[in-house]
Design a protein around this motif. Structure first.
Motif, PDB file in Angstrom:
ATOM      1  N   VAL A 237       0.952  -1.275   0.049  1.00  0.00           N
ATOM      2  CA  VAL A 237      -0.179  -0.066   0.042  1.00  0.00           C
ATOM      3  C   VAL A 237       0.845   1.279  -0.150  1.00  0.00           C
ATOM      4  O   VAL A 237       0.627   2.308  -0.717  1.00  0.00           O
ATOM      5  CB  VAL A 237      -0.884  -0.120   1.352  1.00  0.00           C
ATOM      6  CG1 VAL A 237      -1.718   1.356   1.424  1.00  0.00           C
ATOM      7  CG2 VAL A 237      -2.040  -1.198   1.164  1.00  0.00           C
ATOM      8  N   PHE A 238       1.943   1.356   0.607  1.00  0.00           N
ATOM      9  CA  PHE A 238       2.590   2.483   1.023  1.00  0.00           C
ATOM     10  C   PHE A 238       3.972   2.334   0.062  1.00  0.00           C
ATOM     11  O   PHE A 238       4.659   3.403   0.113  1.00  0.00           O
ATOM     12  CB  PHE A 238       2.985   2.844   2.242  1.00  0.00           C
ATOM     13  CG  PHE A 238       1.807   3.088   3.181  1.00  0.00           C
ATOM     14  CD1 PHE A 238       1.309   4.274   3.313  1.00  0.00           C
ATOM     15  CD2 PHE A 238       0.998   1.971   3.930  1.00  0.00           C
ATOM     16  CE1 PHE A 238       0.259   4.716   4.039  1.00  0.00           C
ATOM     17  CE2 PHE A 238      -0.102   2.466   4.882  1.00  0.00           C
ATOM     18  CZ  PHE A 238      -0.579   3.728   4.744  1.00  0.00           C
TER      19      PHE A 238
ATOM     20  N   TRP B 105      -5.624  11.121   3.921  1.00  0.00           N
ATOM     21  CA  TRP B 105      -4.927   9.989   3.371  1.00  0.00           C
ATOM     22  C   TRP B 105      -4.594   8.814   4.342  1.00  0.00           C
ATOM     23  O   TRP B 105      -4.578   7.494   3.780  1.00  0.00           O
ATOM     24  CB  TRP B 105      -3.337  10.799   3.274  1.00  0.00           C
ATOM     25  CG  TRP B 105      -2.066   9.987   2.600  1.00  0.00           C
ATOM     26  CD1 TRP B 105      -2.223   9.369   0.914  1.00  0.00           C
ATOM     27  CD2 TRP B 105      -1.021   9.256   3.086  1.00  0.00           C
ATOM     28  NE1 TRP B 105      -1.324   8.613   0.660  1.00  0.00           N
ATOM     29  CE2 TRP B 105      -0.386   8.663   1.971  1.00  0.00           C
ATOM     30  CE3 TRP B 105      -0.659   9.374   4.206  1.00  0.00           C
ATOM     31  CZ2 TRP B 105       0.901   7.959   2.336  1.00  0.00           C
ATOM     32  CZ3 TRP B 105       0.660   8.841   4.713  1.00  0.00           C
ATOM     33  CH2 TRP B 105       1.331   8.126   3.573  1.00  0.00           C
TER      34      TRP B 105
ATOM     35  N   GLU C 233      -5.702   5.088   3.342  1.00  0.00           N
ATOM     36  CA  GLU C 233      -4.493   4.248   2.994  1.00  0.00           C
ATOM     37  C   GLU C 233      -4.571   3.082   4.158  1.00  0.00           C
ATOM     38  O   GLU C 233      -4.329   1.879   3.727  1.00  0.00           O
ATOM     39  CB  GLU C 233      -3.232   4.939   2.844  1.00  0.00           C
ATOM     40  CG  GLU C 233      -2.970   5.940   1.768  1.00  0.00           C
ATOM     41  CD  GLU C 233      -3.271   5.148   0.416  1.00  0.00           C
ATOM     42  OE1 GLU C 233      -2.739   4.372  -0.348  1.00  0.00           O
ATOM     43  OE2 GLU C 233      -4.427   6.048  -0.181  1.00  0.00           O
TER      44      GLU C 233
END
Lengths: 464, 464
Positions: free
Chosen positions: A394-395, A444, A448
């Motif tokens: 994801v990051f 965010w 996320e």
């Protein structure tokens, strides 16, 4: 769509003043309403939901208040899938606009990508992020890759009254099928880089009472002929720690885990600017200058703090009293592998030695008022591996592997009682301001974070 | 007859709840009524009486309360006679039956020769004893051997607000003809043996502030990397006095008056059983065993007491706070011939040295919050000689020549401003319980005390 709905629900949940700190019947009603909203939300997700009566609590003033129910919910019970249990809480710290909030604390307000509101990051946002992740699979009509359980309480800020008892009671029922426990109730150490929390310090809280007699004395009529309890107590407290923060109690460092090369590397990799940290803490100088030293002294070494003195003169002004009986308070943050009862003995022996050297005619009593073990995770465990991979997905980065210098008793409760792996997977950024004015969660982080949980379910299933 | 009337008046005066401590309009009215009763009594004695408006006082909460008038009265102005001015006060400490009084505090009640009631010994009884002495001469239609002046206030227990200003203002008027000032506002050191008080200790009250930042810290998130203000402050306070009561500030004993052989004899002659004193004080052990050492350390040597800490955690319970800013409070009882500004410098230099050795990044500020000089009488003075002779006449014994370890600011006010000899001539016994529950004056002390004052007038006139 799921996430848009998720933001709407966050707004609805933040609007509930579910303050568990102020013992006011109106706020308790809000807490009950909050738990009912969550139970309803989980039911609509298809979960089977049990709202377990929390009983009541008696306050020091004799007043009795009901404790909001603890929600136990489950989704899926496929024996081939791992079962992940998520812990969260929906009560909040008090907040009033006039305390310095720039927006109404109970109206979720977006400014520059930040969602301001009491509970946004602690802990309503993370609870909803988990629900969002589940909803995403539901919305895509996909099977959940893991069995999901929820334990959600409404009294965390007030000391998780009733939680431990419930966990013990449900150990062989609700928790019997649980393989992993995930808690998302802390923060990253950075504004942008995600983190995984793999340890917290424990705490042993001591009181040391020195007594001459119950009543105070006047310093004019008795000053000069007494072993003054304050002088004894100051000498005792002054023997505990030196000006470099080193604890002077003999043997106290004996069982502190040795520092490994692997651990050293971990500190090096962490995203923390010591100067920025110092400035944001409004401190002129820390005891240490480098990032590594600061982190090690917050996370992996014990610390001793003197909190105050009960029974002495503490008001403004000039009172010429010789307190007759005073109680000093200090605590030691414990780290692996310090043993609480060994520490208790070391502290008592040390203070008894210092006191005996003074040859005072007063009485001294040392007690350990509170003892909480440190918690350390096994980061080689499947769920930590799964979380790392999900974070990478994801990051696009490795997480900071962090610890928390404070004590988070619920981690130990789950680990000790149900004997399963516990992981802390934070979603919020370091500047979220939990417990403070203008608490927020970044849009965010919220979005996320919801994705992160979904990715975690998939990775978890793969590894199982 | 005079004394019988005197007891009736004491009953009437004790019945007035002239509490100056509690800032309640009703009690202020009682204070005004008390002062009016006294003014009336003095007028009926033939005195010319001036009730000087006390103005008003503003309380910390913004409330304004009127200050009761200060009575200035005089009887006789024969330039051939000495003029003796008597100081007394008619306000009292608070008292409530439920605090542990065995009789109603505002109903003078005689039990076994003891007259119980708030203000009986502090200070309504002694004021009336002086008035009784004057009345006796009046009743016998004899000339007063001395000119008498009275200054009687109603705010002593609340810090003698407005007194010093009045004394300064009246220095060249009311006080210009005054030769001697007599205060009877303390107690004997014995139950049966009379005393003359010839000195009091002074006091210098210090605050030492150590600050990291204004807000507190959480010991979990900051413990281990801070110079904690409490650790600094404890080290500073711990450097002041050792376990034998010896003050560790360099130079502090330099100006303490050397002990003379004559003074030694004085301590020897005093009626005090150290064991009985220790038992009645409910203390297991004093720092000293002999009568002489105990008295010297209460009266003629300085002492240092640590009173408490402002800004730290002082409540019951276990709070894991690192206080961000703390203020330690201690005071030094001063004795002849210590110099207050020298002491101030010595304390500041010592603390600055100790603090500098710690290499702390915190800020430290030391202040002397209050300074009151010690007071010492010239016991070779005429009025002390007269009082000794009067005591011999009435009680058949030499008095204990005592000091008071506390500070009695009014003695210094009179001595400094009007530059005349001040004497403290107590009437009450050591167990009178001023400020405590069941305050009393012995019938015997009250009657013999009235006689003592009359004998004192005669001796005074002879010596003049």
């Amino acid at each position: 769509m799921v996430l848009k709905l998720g933001r709407m629900t966050l707004k609805e949940w933040v609007a509930v003043e579910s303050d568990s700190i102020q013992p006011v019947p109106r706020l308790r009603q809000e807490l009950f309403r909050m738990m009912a909203l969550a139970a309803d939300k989980l039911r609509r997700l298809g979960a089977s939901v049990d709202s377990v009566d929390g009983g009541s609590q008696q306050l020091p003033n004799g007043q009795t208040l009901p404790i909001p129910p603890i929600i136990l919910a489950e989704l899926g019970n496929d024996p081939k899938k791992p079962t992940v249990c998520f812990y969260g809480h929906l009560d909040v710290q008090p907040a009033r606009r006039e305390d310095g909030w720039l927006t109404d604390p109970y109206t979720l307000t977006e400014v520059d990508g930040k969602l301001y509101g009491r509970g946004a990051t602690d802990n309503k946002g993370p609870v909803l992020a988990w629900i969002n992740a589940v909803s995403a699979f539901r919305a895509m009509e996909e099977d959940l890759p893991v069995n999901i359980k929820f334990i959600i309480e409404g009294m965390e800020e007030a000391g998780s009254v009733a939680l431990e008892e419930l966990v013990r009671r449900e150990k062989d029922r609700f928790f019997s099928s649980v393989d992993y426990v995930v808690i998302s109730d802390n923060l990253w150490i950075s504004r942008r880089k995600p983190a995984l929390t793999c340890g917290t310090r424990g705490n042993s809280y001591f009181t040391v009472e020195v007594k001459c007699r119950d009543q105070d004395f006047h310093s004019g009529t008795f000053g000069g002929i007494l072993n003054e309890p304050m002088a004894d107590l100051i000498a005792l407290l002054g023997s505990l720690v030196d000006s470099s923060g080193h604890i002077l109690i003999p043997g106290i460092y004996d069982h502190v885990a040795p520092l490994t090369e692997e651990e050293k590397k971990m500190y090096k990799a962490i995203d923390l600017d010591p100067e920025e940290y110092r400035n944001s803490s409004q401190v002129k100088k820390f005891l240490f200058d480098t990032k590594e030293e600061i982190l090690m002294h917050l996370w992996r070494y014990p610390s001793l703090s003197i909190h105050g003195i009960e029974g002495a003169f503490e008001e403004p002004g000039a009172k010429t009293v010789i307190p007759g009986r005073v109680i000093g308070k200090f605590s030691i943050r414990l780290v692996p592998h310090m043993n609480m009862s060994v520490v208790e003995t070391q502290v008592k022996q040390h203070l008894e030695y210092i006191f005996s050297k003074r040859n005072s005619s007063n009485q001294m009593v040392v007690s350990m008022a509170l003892g909480l073990h440190p918690w350390i995770a096994n980061i080689k465990d499947n769920q930590y591996l799964a979380a790392k991979r999900a974070i990478k997905t994801v990051f696009g980065t490795e997480p900071d592997m962090i610890r928390d210098g404070s004590t988070i008793p619920i981690a130990n409760i789950f680990q000790d009682v149900i004997q399963k792996s516990v992981m802390m997977l934070p979603l919020g950024a370091v500047d979220d301001g939990e417990h403070a004015q203008n608490e927020k969660i970044n849009r965010w982080n919220y979005i996320e974070g919801s994705k992160l949980f979904a990715a975690f379910f998939l990775e978890m299933a793969k590894l199982h």
